[in-house]
Design a protein around this motif. Sequence first.
Motif, PDB file in Angstrom:
ATOM      1  N   CYS A 241       9.458  33.045  50.571  1.00 37.91           N
ATOM      2  CA  CYS A 241      10.141  32.109  51.461  1.00 37.91           C
ATOM      3  C   CYS A 241       9.312  31.777  52.692  1.00 37.91           C
ATOM      4  O   CYS A 241       9.825  31.213  53.674  1.00 37.91           O
ATOM      5  N   GLY A 272      13.858  31.275  54.561  1.00 40.67           N
ATOM      6  CA  GLY A 272      14.915  30.954  53.601  1.00 40.67           C
ATOM      7  C   GLY A 272      15.767  29.827  54.129  1.00 40.67           C
ATOM      8  O   GLY A 272      15.278  28.729  54.426  1.00 40.67           O
ATOM      9  N   ASN A 273      17.056  30.066  54.259  1.00 38.53           N
ATOM     10  CA  ASN A 273      18.005  29.030  54.657  1.00 38.53           C
ATOM     11  C   ASN A 273      17.612  28.408  55.988  1.00 38.53           C
ATOM     12  O   ASN A 273      17.258  29.096  56.945  1.00 38.53           O
ATOM     13  N   THR A 290      16.045  25.058  52.010  1.00 32.06           N
ATOM     14  CA  THR A 290      15.516  26.420  52.031  1.00 32.06           C
ATOM     15  C   THR A 290      14.001  26.367  52.079  1.00 32.06           C
ATOM     16  O   THR A 290      13.378  25.435  51.556  1.00 32.06           O
ATOM     17  N   LYS A 298      18.843  30.059  48.578  1.00 30.00           N
ATOM     18  CA  LYS A 298      19.135  29.555  49.922  1.00 30.00           C
ATOM     19  C   LYS A 298      19.614  30.681  50.837  1.00 30.00           C
ATOM     20  O   LYS A 298      20.248  30.440  51.864  1.00 30.00           O
TER      21      LYS A 298
END
Length: 507
Positions: A241, A272-273, A290, A298
Amino acid sequence: MGRNTRKRRTPLATKVVAGAAALAVGGGGLVWANFYASAHEENPGHNRTRSAAAQVATIDCPDVGQQLSDVPDRARGEVDGELATMDSQITEAYKRLATTRRAQAGDAQFVQNAILGPLKDRRKAIIDRIQLEINRAGGQADDNLDELAGCQGQPAQQPQNGDGQDNGDGQNGDGQGGDGQGQDGGQDDGQNQDDNGNGVAGPVADDFIDINDVEPNSRNSRNGLAANGDGGSTGTFTTDCGVNENNLFNSDNLIAAPGVDNGAHHVHDYVGNQDNDAFSSDEDLANADTSCQNQGDKSTYYWPVLRLQDGTEEFDANDLGGGADGNIGRILKPAQAELKFVGNRQSDVVAMPKFLRIITGDAKSFTNGDANANSSWSCTGFEDRQVTDKYPLCPEGSQVVRTSNFQSCWDGQNIDSANHRDHMAFVQQDGGCANGFQAIPQLQVRLVYDIPTPTVENGSVQNPYAVDSFPEQLHKPITDHNDFINVMDEDLMNEMVDCINSGEDCQ
């Protein structure tokens, strides 16, 4: 460095407590006056090698939130808001403590009468409201919560593994650590005589250790056990990520303080999110972009930033969560952020429920003690040497490493709990889950940083690095923590579970 956040922040001038004596340092941040005053003693050559923090007070308050285990769902939002207000009260009391050293030197009861007494009254009012909100929602509030209203002054001594809060040693009922005075009897006009040049309360020389002085395999933590092993479910699942290339920073905490601006009082990195702030709903998280390469992930992964206290004025030098909360210096992004899920030594794992929330470590462990602490610091090439209560000094060519192994036993019912802990547990020593809890994939986060090694000489540290923290936690390494909200889609979660249970290594 910029930030990518949708938050609207009130200007600093309207938020900082009136009358706080603050001075700009190295282009940004606050001076927390006289928190590391020189020890004016007969043998300075010897005593300068000790941390002056032993004679310095911070605010030590019982953590009301950790005592709440039975809060009805419909009261949790209000209760979390009240707890966040309580955190703000501690922060403001700490600022007053740090900026009234002359008054403290002239009046032995100043801290108790002017800071801790009023703080107790304000905390009691909030506890009363929390009890009322719980009862109104159909719960049964603990009548003894009022006993948690009072706070103490505590010398800034680092709790050691197993020591908790030093069993109260060094705590004075008048709220003063040592004599509460700085150099020359506290007549310092708010000037900090021994702040390592960083202008804030911590870190200090005693917060650092040469990684060569750490015994291999000596870390003895009740928490943070790696769940995976030779038996049970032996596979792994890695998600990439990034390292916060989008500059997503804020000082909120969606898990512990939803709906509260600056609920963390320190800044987080997010990967990530991309819709992470205090006001994000589960629907917002599900619909967000994301940074993970696998777009089915996500999930939000976040941790307090590390800063190099080198005089750099960051974007948040005058903001709450940043300089206004004593977090100054250059934000250091990890060179690597490895996010890996592993199995369980005793059994297969089951799927995590969507929106499951997990906090590992304790942002208040300097004053709370180490019951929930889960910090683990090391250096590349030396990762058999892990330390919880010191920042490592790494040799040339080696990088600083932060590691977090999350709780991986789930109660099988709840995605969160009133104190944000009871629905999760660490594996037992044998690697299994106890008390009817189910094994889920264990998240292991490994963060690697390129950091110039600080210089420690004669009891002082130059250009230290430190984790962002609540102001009263003094940037202690034991306060490191990590947060996760599962927002994987069902197909990806099932793929991860199948991979781990079948013993494969997937990504």
